[in-house]
Design a protein around this motif. Structure first.
Motif, PDB file in Angstrom:
ATOM      1  N   ASN A 104      48.433  -1.043 -23.847  1.00 46.79           N
ATOM      2  CA  ASN A 104      49.483  -1.888 -24.398  1.00 46.79           C
ATOM      3  C   ASN A 104      49.667  -1.745 -25.904  1.00 46.79           C
ATOM      4  O   ASN A 104      50.733  -2.051 -26.432  1.00 46.79           O
ATOM      5  CB  ASN A 104      49.181  -3.353 -24.061  1.00 46.79           C
ATOM      6  N   GLU A 105      48.612  -1.285 -26.599  1.00 48.79           N
ATOM      7  CA  GLU A 105      48.693  -1.149 -28.053  1.00 48.79           C
ATOM      8  C   GLU A 105      47.652  -0.140 -28.504  1.00 48.79           C
ATOM      9  O   GLU A 105      46.535  -0.108 -27.960  1.00 48.79           O
ATOM     10  CB  GLU A 105      48.459  -2.506 -28.725  1.00 48.79           C
ATOM     11  N   ILE A 106      48.006   0.689 -29.494  1.00 44.02           N
ATOM     12  CA  ILE A 106      47.132   1.776 -29.925  1.00 44.02           C
ATOM     13  C   ILE A 106      47.058   1.798 -31.452  1.00 44.02           C
ATOM     14  O   ILE A 106      48.078   1.984 -32.116  1.00 44.02           O
ATOM     15  CB  ILE A 106      47.648   3.143 -29.424  1.00 44.02           C
ATOM     16  N   MET A 107      45.867   1.619 -31.983  1.00 42.97           N
ATOM     17  CA  MET A 107      45.639   1.797 -33.414  1.00 42.97           C
ATOM     18  C   MET A 107      44.863   3.111 -33.578  1.00 42.97           C
ATOM     19  O   MET A 107      43.642   3.151 -33.490  1.00 42.97           O
ATOM     20  CB  MET A 107      44.843   0.636 -34.007  1.00 42.97           C
ATOM     21  N   TYR A 108      45.621   4.194 -33.782  1.00 42.00           N
ATOM     22  CA  TYR A 108      44.994   5.506 -33.874  1.00 42.00           C
ATOM     23  C   TYR A 108      44.810   5.972 -35.317  1.00 42.00           C
ATOM     24  O   TYR A 108      44.037   6.896 -35.567  1.00 42.00           O
ATOM     25  CB  TYR A 108      45.814   6.540 -33.094  1.00 42.00           C
ATOM     26  N   THR A 166      41.789   2.537 -44.449  1.00 42.56           N
ATOM     27  CA  THR A 166      40.448   2.822 -44.935  1.00 42.56           C
ATOM     28  C   THR A 166      39.564   1.597 -44.720  1.00 42.56           C
ATOM     29  O   THR A 166      40.011   0.459 -44.903  1.00 42.56           O
ATOM     30  CB  THR A 166      40.493   3.193 -46.425  1.00 42.56           C
ATOM     31  N   ASN A 167      38.314   1.833 -44.325  1.00 48.05           N
ATOM     32  CA  ASN A 167      37.341   0.777 -44.014  1.00 48.05           C
ATOM     33  C   ASN A 167      37.645   0.061 -42.705  1.00 48.05           C
ATOM     34  O   ASN A 167      37.020  -0.952 -42.393  1.00 48.05           O
ATOM     35  CB  ASN A 167      37.223  -0.251 -45.152  1.00 48.05           C
ATOM     36  N   GLN A 168      38.628   0.565 -41.965  1.00 43.72           N
ATOM     37  CA  GLN A 168      38.894   0.065 -40.618  1.00 43.72           C
ATOM     38  C   GLN A 168      38.601   1.187 -39.624  1.00 43.72           C
ATOM     39  O   GLN A 168      38.268   2.309 -40.013  1.00 43.72           O
ATOM     40  CB  GLN A 168      40.348  -0.406 -40.491  1.00 43.72           C
ATOM     41  N   ASN A 169      38.695   0.880 -38.350  1.00 46.47           N
ATOM     42  CA  ASN A 169      38.439   1.891 -37.337  1.00 46.47           C
ATOM     43  C   ASN A 169      39.423   1.730 -36.184  1.00 46.47           C
ATOM     44  O   ASN A 169      40.197   0.775 -36.137  1.00 46.47           O
ATOM     45  CB  ASN A 169      36.995   1.800 -36.822  1.00 46.47           C
ATOM     46  N   GLU A 170      39.374   2.668 -35.269  1.00 43.14           N
ATOM     47  CA  GLU A 170      40.350   2.709 -34.178  1.00 43.14           C
ATOM     48  C   GLU A 170      40.097   1.610 -33.148  1.00 43.14           C
ATOM     49  O   GLU A 170      38.969   1.152 -32.964  1.00 43.14           O
ATOM     50  CB  GLU A 170      40.288   4.083 -33.490  1.00 43.14           C
ATOM     51  N   TRP A 171      41.144   1.222 -32.481  1.00 37.65           N
ATOM     52  CA  TRP A 171      41.046   0.304 -31.356  1.00 37.65           C
ATOM     53  C   TRP A 171      42.239   0.485 -30.437  1.00 37.65           C
ATOM     54  O   TRP A 171      43.279   1.028 -30.831  1.00 37.65           O
ATOM     55  CB  TRP A 171      40.936  -1.159 -31.813  1.00 37.65           C
ATOM     56  N   ILE A 172      42.061   0.067 -29.196  1.00 37.33           N
ATOM     57  CA  ILE A 172      43.168   0.040 -28.247  1.00 37.33           C
ATOM     58  C   ILE A 172      43.180  -1.320 -27.572  1.00 37.33           C
ATOM     59  O   ILE A 172      42.178  -2.041 -27.557  1.00 37.33           O
ATOM     60  CB  ILE A 172      43.068   1.156 -27.183  1.00 37.33           C
ATOM     61  N   GLU A 173      44.327  -1.663 -27.030  1.00 36.10           N
ATOM     62  CA  GLU A 173      44.468  -2.910 -26.291  1.00 36.10           C
ATOM     63  C   GLU A 173      45.030  -2.599 -24.906  1.00 36.10           C
ATOM     64  O   GLU A 173      45.950  -1.791 -24.759  1.00 36.10           O
ATOM     65  CB  GLU A 173      45.400  -3.874 -27.021  1.00 36.10           C
ATOM     66  N   LEU A 174      44.446  -3.235 -23.894  1.00 40.15           N
ATOM     67  CA  LEU A 174      44.933  -3.136 -22.525  1.00 40.15           C
ATOM     68  C   LEU A 174      45.549  -4.467 -22.135  1.00 40.15           C
ATOM     69  O   LEU A 174      45.200  -5.520 -22.680  1.00 40.15           O
ATOM     70  CB  LEU A 174      43.789  -2.802 -21.561  1.00 40.15           C
ATOM     71  N   TYR A 175      46.459  -4.419 -21.175  1.00 45.81           N
ATOM     72  CA  TYR A 175      47.106  -5.643 -20.695  1.00 45.81           C
ATOM     73  C   TYR A 175      47.091  -5.644 -19.171  1.00 45.81           C
ATOM     74  O   TYR A 175      47.443  -4.637 -18.534  1.00 45.81           O
ATOM     75  CB  TYR A 175      48.547  -5.725 -21.196  1.00 45.81           C
ATOM     76  N   ARG A 177      49.219   0.802 -39.057  1.00 45.28           N
ATOM     77  CA  ARG A 177      50.120   0.087 -38.147  1.00 45.28           C
ATOM     78  C   ARG A 177      49.943   0.645 -36.728  1.00 45.28           C
ATOM     79  O   ARG A 177      49.915   1.861 -36.529  1.00 45.28           O
ATOM     80  CB  ARG A 177      51.578   0.232 -38.578  1.00 45.28           C
ATOM     81  N   SER A 178      49.845  -0.247 -35.795  1.00 44.31           N
ATOM     82  CA  SER A 178      49.644   0.179 -34.411  1.00 44.31           C
ATOM     83  C   SER A 178      50.960   0.536 -33.748  1.00 44.31           C
ATOM     84  O   SER A 178      52.036   0.135 -34.198  1.00 44.31           O
ATOM     85  CB  SER A 178      48.959  -0.936 -33.607  1.00 44.31           C
ATOM     86  N   LEU A 179      50.845   1.304 -32.664  1.00 44.23           N
ATOM     87  CA  LEU A 179      51.962   1.499 -31.752  1.00 44.23           C
ATOM     88  C   LEU A 179      51.879   0.417 -30.689  1.00 44.23           C
ATOM     89  O   LEU A 179      50.831   0.226 -30.060  1.00 44.23           O
ATOM     90  CB  LEU A 179      51.890   2.876 -31.083  1.00 44.23           C
ATOM     91  N   GLU A 180      52.982  -0.314 -30.511  1.00 45.67           N
ATOM     92  CA  GLU A 180      53.011  -1.388 -29.530  1.00 45.67           C
ATOM     93  C   GLU A 180      53.964  -1.047 -28.390  1.00 45.67           C
ATOM     94  O   GLU A 180      55.011  -0.426 -28.591  1.00 45.67           O
ATOM     95  CB  GLU A 180      53.452  -2.706 -30.175  1.00 45.67           C
TER      96      GLU A 180
END
Length: 586
Positions: free
Chosen positions: A308-312, A316-325, A439-442
């Motif tokens: 559902n959402e992708i932070m690829y 800086t000082n952040q890391n990747e994450w994904i969201e499922l729905y 910015r994530s892809l939503e």
């Protein structure tokens, strides 16, 4: 079995085995000894060793490299003769069958190993059970299987001895012994040897067929038994009588023969389900092999859970994450679910297991999978315990290796069935967003196709994403026209804490737009710009504090609020007007 009381290790060791120490014979079979019920270096009750190498005993239990944890039996120094003897076994009215054990050696331990038997409670060991066992040339554990001779049948005090003859090899060489089993021939012994499932991965709504193979390990023909089938619905790893769903009367089985028995279970929900087949036989002499189990894995519905959402490309000082729905209609247990990326040219794939624990998500829930806990810095709401999301932090400082130039995210359930897959591209970002880093892809509409480029765009929130929340650009149904609503209306921006602000809410007939919101007085003069070329989803809200652009409070009276939205897909400008009334208390 007669209870054995512990004695000290020093009381049972000497240069030779003391025949004067008599232990109650063991008469329960099959017998298994993994040396795991004692604390190293103590030997189990009834086991004895020489003291040729050490006063405390040549063989001792050890936690060093056991075949099965936590212990094995260890001896060192290949040059010194050493022995280890078992407790006494009572084979009265029994015929012993096999002696099996595992040994492991270092490369310098080359002493020959003799396995011997005694029928006089250890006074002598005249019976050699096998040829000398040599170093097999590997340091891994190897299995030895010895057929116990028939001369030991009906003997009441049989002991077994492992004797290292010594005289060669290195003084630092090591010898390990573990997982000893002794079996006897029985007159009546039925055992299920296999439980097969058809189909291997049944679909939701499909009945499951079971086939249990029953073998007669006894010396007599068996009849008058039943094969019972169970579903372990309470997950206690045991077949309970209340869980039985089928019972089949047994047919006559000759010694060493097998028969198959069949049962059908109604359709199962998605996930793992453990089943048992058990033999119910009053004459059975070996209860240790009366059950067999198998796991039925029912794949989850494809598309029930979606990316559902992708932070690829995080800051800086952040890391990747994904969201499922979870857009399905039934609860889903995501134990052993995983996701992977696009295979490399060499075939390499990065695969990440989300959780190995049982975790059930409900319809409408979000699942956030983060590489590390730095996600809390931008999204502190993820630390809340009251929510409709589940968070998994995989503690991967290097992230998920998602490509900034595009990649795949392939979501699979515990059966390895693909539930959803997305092949994202940076071109999916909104064209009017100049810098998409952080910015994530939503996903715009969770119910539309996963790889529809029109169904993805850039998150509009200042934090760069909305993990664990509805997407900032979510649209499940677009209105046909643009609308504005203002609340409260009238409002009184006089600083008394009551209705000092008004909320300007809008709905647009486009999933993403650039918006401008301006306020005019009754003469058509511009007094305030609330938004100017701001990126927005299909719905949003801004606050007017009743001030003009000069930070002066607006006069009492009506004001026209105008929204203009440029549809980034069609290039259409959508507009709407509403009247906001500035009032004051009388």
């Amino acid at each position: 079995m007669t209870k054995l009381f512990p004695v000290s290790l020093r009381a049972i060791v000497s240069v030779t085995i003391f025949p004067a120490i008599v232990f109650s014979q063991l008469s329960s079979f099959p017998y298994a000894e993994g040396f795991d019920t004692v604390t190293a270096p103590t030997l189990p009750v009834g086991w004895t060793t020489t003291t040729n190498r050490l006063p405390g005993g040549d063989f001792a239990t050890s936690t060093s490299t056991p075949r099965s944890s936590p212990n094995c039996v260890l001896s060192t120094n290949s040059t010194i003769a050493q022995t280890l003897a078992s407790p006494a076994f009572d084979f009265t009215s029994r015929t012993p069958d096999k002696l099996q054990f595992y040994t492991a050696r270092s490369s310098t331990h080359v002493a020959g190993l003799l396995v011997e038997a005694s029928t006089d409670n250890g006074a002598s060991f005249p019976i050699q059970l096998a040829d000398t066992i040599r170093n097999p040339g590997t340091t891994s554990y190897t299995l030895s299987t010895i057929q116990i001779p028939g001369t030991l049948a009906n003997q009441a005090t049989v002991m077994f001895r492992w004797r290292l003859v010594g005289g060669s090899g290195g003084t630092a060489g090591t010898f390990r012994l573990d997982d000893i089993t002794i079996t006897v021939l029985t007159s009546y012994d039925l055992s299920p040897t296999k439980l097969t499932i058809s189909p291997a991965f049944p679909a939701t709504g499909e009945p499951v067929q079971f086939s249990a193979t029953i073998k007669n390990f006894g010396t007599q023909t068996a009849s008058g038994y039943a094969v019972r089938f169970f579903r372990d619905s309470n997950n206690n790893m045991s077949p309970d009588s209340s869980e039985e769903f089928a019972s089949v009367a047994g047919t006559s089985i000759a010694p060493s023969d097998s028969s198959a028995f069949f049962a059908t279970h109604p359709p199962l929900p998605s996930g793992d389900h453990r089943f048992y087949a058990a033999v119910s036989y009053a004459q059975d002499e070996n209860a240790s092999n009366d059950t067999v189990s198998a796991t039925v894995r029912v794949p989850f519905e494809k598309g029930s859970v979606v990316v559902n959402e992708i932070m690829y490309d995080p800051l800086t000082n952040q890391n990747e994450w994904i969201e499922l729905y979870h857009r399905g209609s039934q609860p889903v247990n995501i134990i052993n679910w995983k996701f992977s990326d696009r295979p490399t040219a060499s075939g390499g794939i990065n695969t990440f297991t989300i959780t190995t624990q049982s975790r059930v998500i409900q319809p409408g829930d979000f699942v956030v999978v983060a590489a590390e806990s730095s996600i809390f810095m931008l999204y502190p709401h993820l630390q809340s315990t009251i929510n409709n999301f589940q968070l998994f932090i995989l503690n991967r400082a290097g992230g998920f290796s998602l490509g900034n130039d595009g990649d795949d995210i392939i979501l699979k359930d515990l059966t390895n069935a693909t539930i959803d897959s997305v092949s994202y591209s940076p071109a999916w970002h909104h064209p009017d967003v100049a810098d998409t880093k952080g910015r994530s892809l939503e996903r715009i509409n969770p119910n539309l196709e996963s790889n529809d480029t029109r169904n993805w765009s850039t998150a509009t929130t200042a934090a760069g994403g909305s993990p664990g929340k509805p997407n900032t650009i979510i649209t499940t149904g677009l209105p046909s026209t643009t609308s504005l609503s203002i609340s409260p209306n009238p409002f009184s921006p006089d600083g008394d804490g009551f209705e000092d602000f008004c909320s300007v809410k809008y709905n647009l007939p486009a999933s993403t737009s650039l918006i401008r919101i301006r306020i005019y007085d009754i003469r058509g003069r511009l007094i305030r710009t609330l938004a100017n070329a701001e990126f927005s989803g299909a719905a949003g809200e801004v606050i007017w504090d009743g001030l003009d652009d000069s930070k002066q409070r607006a006069r009492i009276g009506p004001y026209v609020v105008l929204i203009e939205a440029l549809d980034s897909e069609g290039g259409t400008v959508h507009t709407a007007k509403a009247v906001a009334v500035v009032a004051t208390k009388l």
